[in-house]
Design a protein around this motif. Structure first.
Motif, short mmCIF file in Angstrom:
data_model
loop_
_atom_site.label_atom_id
_atom_site.label_comp_id
_atom_site.label_asym_id
_atom_site.label_seq_id
_atom_site.Cartn_x
_atom_site.Cartn_y
_atom_site.Cartn_z
N TRP A 154 2.77 28.97 29.65
CA TRP A 154 1.78 29.58 28.76
C TRP A 154 1.01 30.73 29.42
O TRP A 154 0.66 31.68 28.76
CB TRP A 154 0.81 28.52 28.26
N GLY A 155 0.73 30.62 30.70
CA GLY A 155 -0.07 31.66 31.34
C GLY A 155 0.74 32.46 32.35
O GLY A 155 1.90 32.15 32.63
N ASN A 156 0.13 33.52 32.89
CA ASN A 156 0.79 34.28 33.94
C ASN A 156 0.75 33.50 35.25
O ASN A 156 -0.09 32.64 35.43
CB ASN A 156 0.06 35.61 34.18
N GLN A 194 -1.51 29.97 39.60
CA GLN A 194 -1.67 30.08 38.16
C GLN A 194 -2.80 31.05 37.85
O GLN A 194 -3.92 30.86 38.30
CB GLN A 194 -1.96 28.67 37.67
N MET A 195 -2.49 32.14 37.11
CA MET A 195 -3.51 33.15 36.83
C MET A 195 -4.25 32.77 35.56
O MET A 195 -3.89 33.21 34.47
CB MET A 195 -2.89 34.53 36.67
N THR A 241 15.92 33.90 25.30
CA THR A 241 15.43 32.72 26.01
C THR A 241 14.09 32.24 25.46
O THR A 241 13.80 31.04 25.55
CB THR A 241 15.22 33.01 27.50
N GLY A 242 13.27 33.14 24.93
CA GLY A 242 11.97 32.71 24.41
C GLY A 242 10.94 32.49 25.49
O GLY A 242 9.92 31.87 25.25
N HIS A 243 11.20 32.98 26.71
CA HIS A 243 10.21 32.82 27.78
C HIS A 243 10.00 34.14 28.49
O HIS A 243 10.84 35.03 28.43
CB HIS A 243 10.69 31.78 28.79
N LEU A 244 8.88 34.23 29.19
CA LEU A 244 8.63 35.41 30.01
C LEU A 244 8.43 35.04 31.47
O LEU A 244 8.38 35.91 32.32
CB LEU A 244 7.40 36.17 29.50
N LEU A 245 8.28 33.77 31.76
CA LEU A 245 8.13 33.37 33.16
C LEU A 245 9.49 33.06 33.75
O LEU A 245 10.34 32.44 33.11
CB LEU A 245 7.20 32.17 33.28
N MET A 246 9.65 33.48 35.02
CA MET A 246 11.00 33.46 35.58
C MET A 246 11.64 32.07 35.65
O MET A 246 12.79 31.92 35.24
CB MET A 246 10.98 34.11 36.95
N PRO A 247 10.96 31.02 36.13
CA PRO A 247 11.65 29.73 36.23
C PRO A 247 12.10 29.21 34.87
O PRO A 247 13.22 28.69 34.74
CB PRO A 247 10.59 28.80 36.83
N GLN A 248 11.26 29.41 33.84
CA GLN A 248 11.64 28.95 32.51
C GLN A 248 12.83 29.75 31.98
O GLN A 248 13.73 29.21 31.36
CB GLN A 248 10.46 29.08 31.56
N ILE A 249 12.81 31.07 32.27
CA ILE A 249 13.96 31.88 31.85
C ILE A 249 15.22 31.35 32.49
O ILE A 249 16.26 31.24 31.85
CB ILE A 249 13.74 33.35 32.24
N MET A 309 -4.19 35.32 22.89
CA MET A 309 -3.05 35.32 23.80
C MET A 309 -3.18 36.41 24.85
O MET A 309 -3.03 36.15 26.05
CB MET A 309 -1.78 35.53 22.99
N ILE A 310 -3.48 37.67 24.42
CA ILE A 310 -3.45 38.74 25.42
C ILE A 310 -4.69 38.73 26.31
O ILE A 310 -4.65 39.23 27.41
CB ILE A 310 -3.26 40.14 24.81
N LEU A 311 -5.81 38.16 25.82
CA LEU A 311 -7.00 38.20 26.66
C LEU A 311 -7.29 36.90 27.37
O LEU A 311 -8.19 36.84 28.19
CB LEU A 311 -8.21 38.63 25.84
N ASP A 312 -6.56 35.84 27.05
CA ASP A 312 -6.84 34.60 27.77
C ASP A 312 -5.59 34.00 28.39
O ASP A 312 -5.51 33.81 29.59
CB ASP A 312 -7.52 33.60 26.83
N TYR A 313 -4.57 33.72 27.56
CA TYR A 313 -3.37 33.10 28.11
C TYR A 313 -2.66 34.04 29.08
O TYR A 313 -2.29 33.66 30.18
CB TYR A 313 -2.40 32.73 27.00
#
Lengths: 128, 302, 498
Positions: free
Chosen positions: C72-74, C64-65, C191-199, B113-117
């Motif tokens: 799921w991703g940053n 998408q990073m 909320t269970g999310h960290l990305l703004m739109p999902q929050i 999770m911390i190194l890929d996602y």
């Protein structure tokens, strides 16, 4: 009353985390000894990590490392808070190191770690 | 109060030259009693300080207590502790756990999770470490501002003692232990994607090995193989490797290109694509940083 | 493949970070200075191009990073507003570096110059990431980066004052980031999310169901207080004057002009993308911000009036200007926030101009910073005098300068709410008068003819001669022609809504 008690027991980690947070916060504000301030900062950050970890815990599940190839979501706890705690710890280590370096520098110059004394000495030095 | 600053502005704008009182002398003149006023003024100032600190303390305590009580009050409205159906257990977690092994190749889901996602956060966190060691260097590296003859004398003295009284038992034991510590550190780094551990913990262990060696053998002998140049080369190349590989993976990911990096069989050491490389980079950075902190705090140099 | 300009935000952030990582290899302070300057201006030109493209096409995008999509991703999010902010941030940082180069070279020892530039590069990266991020935890990490880097650039000038100031700054910042982190964790918990739109999706549900309303209110409170502490809103401003007043001029300009604002930008993004402005308004958080903003506007100026040290005076004036921003956000309407963001831009250009000019003027007078010793300094370097005057007049709010448009926009925005209108209009008037009460005497003092003025010719300073006119021109541009900028901000804000 028993209802409240059971609530408290259920939320014990979160409550304890916030008590610790209060202790750290107050000491960070009020301690004059800079080393104690750093310790207070670490208490404060650790309490946040405790709270974070408690958000991800799920009763009766294992740490999120795949065992025997079983990838069932009902087997493991929430891995996200664990990852965030890792990130947070590194940040807190870095900040502590930076803070300690500042204190060491001031100690070399003024031979004290009491912040109020340092402020007085610094003011005197600036007036010269 | 009003008159005071008004008169001050007038003194800024007045055209007269050398006869003007200097900025520091003016308060005495204003108080009217040039000789005896000083002591009274000091006392009053002290009183004011005490009053300020007392109010500050009370306010701070009240603020903290309110904050804590509000926080604890909210705790009771949070999702139940340890519940299976809390909002945090959603589709994000499901994919991390169920598909993590296939998508990242990492058995350790947290490492995946911390190194890929969520690798961008972790990259930021490594930069925080780099930033911390750089700022400690600004503060503690010896230079014209940061020189204390007494302390230099003391450290030279220590160096002499160090050279004369080599502690045989300590050094022999350390000679046995340090390779084990370093080896264990390397093991933890290389198994970061398979078991608990990873770059940060393994790096900290390796750093501890270096610190122990440096503490028992002294700065001269560790500088033979680990000095400023090695430190700089290692941190820079590791961080650069980290940044470039992450940039590559972000760029390809966002543009929908294939990375061309095989994930390998899950469970083997050489698996999970970039995660292993990143773990090694992070491990190197952390080991250097930890030892760097020690050396800078103890000696003011690397 | 995405269109090429989609890669700009990511490329800018990584360029700054890579440059920061490579910087310690450069032994010479000069080389690292030029590298930093190159990075700043590269980022400026790229971001300006991005801003132009996004403004003409009127759209925004998420980047998408990594290989995993949204929850799921940053992710990064860029619209015209973010690109504009990135342009201004990097431009102002480059100009501050250039304009105060002499002072920085004198204040910071040669072997540590490259480290100082590392800090600036990473600070720029952090500010870019704070304005582009679409992920709240990334926001936290970069807040910490900017905290350490900001403290380090205060302390780079190695005097007793700066080290003490750094400790105070660091302690207060840590309190702020501690509160911010708890806010994020609580938000994740409900909320269970960290990305703004999902929050935001979850937050809207929570707001409709009323299940976790208490934690949600607390989250908004904690995030706001955390940001307010870090950006020195009035009751939390005690650390600012010493830190900004004693640092080297480049650091003062960057800290006062940019770093304080980057946190507020993140807060605005959180308000728009994690919650909606309607939720924030109905929680009455905006009213609190409004009150403290008004208090800050007045209190900052009152402190500044009593200050004789020119850089500390400017620092207190920053407290007042931060008050304007919070007042604008506190109006709780879109046009209020447009005015607040316009103030962020105007202040980001004006305050560095003032700091650079003050640094130059005090350099002429043998590094004296007390107003009294600076009398007549403007006659010895007329450019610095004119630029300081321009900046000061803009802060007071003379028409045709950036500061006037800020006040005009704020006044216009306040008309929607009767109670707030009266308070806001009165506060604006009072604060303009108070601003005049310290800027006018300072300007007069600088232009006082003093007979001893023609002693030694002032040292040459080419960097300042380039940087100050550019900044002045931008201040004038914002004053003469604020329409396109306001339109970009409006478009950007409307795109922030999901």
């Amino acid at each position: 009353m028993p209802a409240l008690l059971s609530e408290i027991i259920n939320y014990r980690f979160e409550i304890f985390a916030f008590l610790l947070f209060g202790i750290g916060f107050m000491n960070l504000l009020l301690q004059k000894n800079l080393i104690k301030k750093i310790i207070a900062f670490n208490v404060m950050d650790s309490s946040v990590f405790l709270f974070l970890a408690s958000q991800g815990f799920i009763d009766g599940r294992a740490a999120p490392i795949v065992v025997d190839g079983v990838t069932d979501v009902h087997r493991y706890i929430n891995p996200i808070p664990s990852g965030l705690v890792l990130t947070g710890i590194v940040v807190s280590v870095s900040v502590s190191a930076f803070f300690l370096a500042l204190v060491q520098r001031l100690y070399k110059r003024y031979k004290t770690v009491e912040f109020d004394e340092i402020m007085v000495l610094a003011k005197k030095e600036a007036e010269k | 109060m009003k008159r005071e600053w008004l008169s001050r502005f007038v003194s800024w704008v007045e055209t007269g030259s050398a006869a003007q009182p200097s900025a520091n002398a003016r308060p005495e003149k204003r108080s009217g009693a040039p000789a005896g006023g000083g002591a009274v003024k000091d006392a009053r100032k002290k009183d004011r300080y005490r009053l300020f600190f007392n109010t500050y303390y009370t306010v701070a305590v009240i603020v903290c207590l309110t904050l804590v009580s509000v926080l604890i009050y909210t705790v009771f409205h949070l999702p139940f502790f340890g519940a299976e159906n809390s909002p945090a257990a959603n589709e994000v977690v499901k994919r991390y756990v169920e598909k993590g092994l296939d998508e990242t190749g990492a058995v350790n889901i947290v490492a995946g999770m911390i190194l890929d996602y969520r690798a961008f956060d972790t990259f930021g966190e490594s930069s925080v470490l780099f930033l911390a060691v750089t700022s400690v260097m600004i503060l503690l590296l010896r230079d014209e501002n940061n020189i204390d003859p007494q302390e230099d004398l003391a450290s030279a003295h220590e160096m002499v003692i160090e050279m004369d009284n080599q502690d045989l038992i300590l050094q022999k034991v350390i000679k046995l232990v340090v390779p084990c510590i370093l080896l264990f550190g390397i093991y933890v780094v290389l198994n970061g994607h398979l078991s608990p551990g990873g770059g940060f913990s393994g790096g900290a262990i390796m750093g501890a090995g270096l610190i122990v060696y440096s503490a028992s053998y002294g700065s001269v002998s560790i500088n033979r193989f680990f000095n400023m140049k090695t430190f700089r080369a290692l941190t820079t190349s590791a961080l650069l490797c980290y940044a470039l590989s992450k940039a590559y993976s972000f760029f390809t990911g966002a543009n929908g290109l294939p990375t061309g990096i095989p994930l390998g069989t899950p469970g083997a050491i050489l698996s999970s694509g970039l995660i292993l490389v990143l773990d090694i980079c992070v491990g190197l950075v952390v080991a250097c940083t930890m030892y760097g902190f020690y050396a800078l705090f103890a000696r003011g140099e690397l | 493949m995405l269109p090429w300009h989609y890669n700009i935000p990511f490329f800018c952030i990584f360029l700054c970070m890579t440059a920061g990582i490579l910087m310690p290899l450069l032994r010479k302070g000069r080389a690292s200075f030029y590298l930093t300057l190159c990075v700043c201006f590269t980022v400026t030109s790229l971001s300006a191009a991005l801003c132009a493209i996004l403004y003409t096409s009127g759209d925004s995008f998420t980047y998408q990073m990594g290989h995993f999509p949204a929850p799921w991703g940053n992710e990064l999010f860029a619209g015209p507003l973010e690109a504009l902010l990135a342009t201004v941030f990097s431009l102002v940082m480059g100009l501050s570096l250039l304009g105060a180069r002499r002072a920085a070279a004198e204040d910071i020892l040669e072997p540590k110059q490259s480290f100082y530039h590392v800090m600036l590069c990473l600070l720029l990266a952090a500010m870019l990431a704070l304005s582009y991020t679409n992920d709240i935890f990334t926001g936290y990490v970069f807040i910490e980066i900017s905290t350490i880097a900001a403290c380090a650039i205060v302390m780079a000038r190695d005097t007793a004052h700066t080290t003490v100031a750094t400790i105070r700054y660091l302690v207060i910042s840590l309190l702020g980031s501690g509160l911010f982190l708890i806010g994020i964790v609580l938000m994740y918990g409900i909320t269970g999310h960290l990305l703004m739109p999902q929050i935001q999706e979850e937050m809207l549900q929570i707001f409709a169901n009323g299940e976790y309303t208490e934690p949600m209110t607390l989250v908004v409170g904690l995030l706001t207080v955390g940001v307010a502490i870090k950006s020195a809103l009035f009751p939390f401003h005690a650390w600012l004057p010493q830190a900004h007043g004693s640092a080297t001029t480049t650091s003062s300009a960057v800290l006062s002009g940019l770093v304080l604002k980057a946190y507020i930008i993140l807060l605005v993004k959180v308000f728009y993308r994690c919650f909606t402005i309607e939720i924030i308004r109905s929680l009455r958080v905006t009213n609190v911000m409004f009150v403290f903003g008004v208090a800050g506007m007045l209190a900052g100026s009152l402190y500044a009036i009593r200050e004789e040290h020119i850089k500390r005076m400017l620092a207190y004036s920053s407290v007042a200007q931060i008050g304007y921003i919070f007042m604008g956000i506190g109006l709780g309407t879109d046009i209020g926030i447009v005015a607040a963001i316009f103030q962020i831009l105007a202040h980001a250009l004006t305050k560095p101009l003032l700091f650079l000019s003050a640094g130059r003027l005090s350099e002429i007078c043998g590094h004296e910073k007390e107003m009294y010793h600076l009398r007549g300094a403007a006659w010895r370097d007329k450019l610095a005098g004119v630029c300081f005057t321009l900046g000061g007049l803009s802060m007071i709010g003379i028409p045709l300068l950036a500061g006037f448009n800020v006040k005009y926009l704020l006044a216009q925005a306040s008309l929607q709410n009767t109670v707030k209108m009266w308070i806001a209009l009165l506060a604006l008037a009072a604060s303009s008068v108070l601003n005049a009460l310290y800027y006018v005497p300072a300007i007069l003092a600088l232009w006082t003819p003093v007979s001893q003025a023609e002693q030694t010719p002032p040292p040459k300073n080419t960097g300042y001669r380039v940087a100050a006119p550019v900044l002045s021109a931008l201040v004038l541009f914002l004053g003469f022609n604020s329409k396109p900028i306001v339109r970009i901000i409006e478009l950007g804000l409307s795109l922030l809504k999901i």
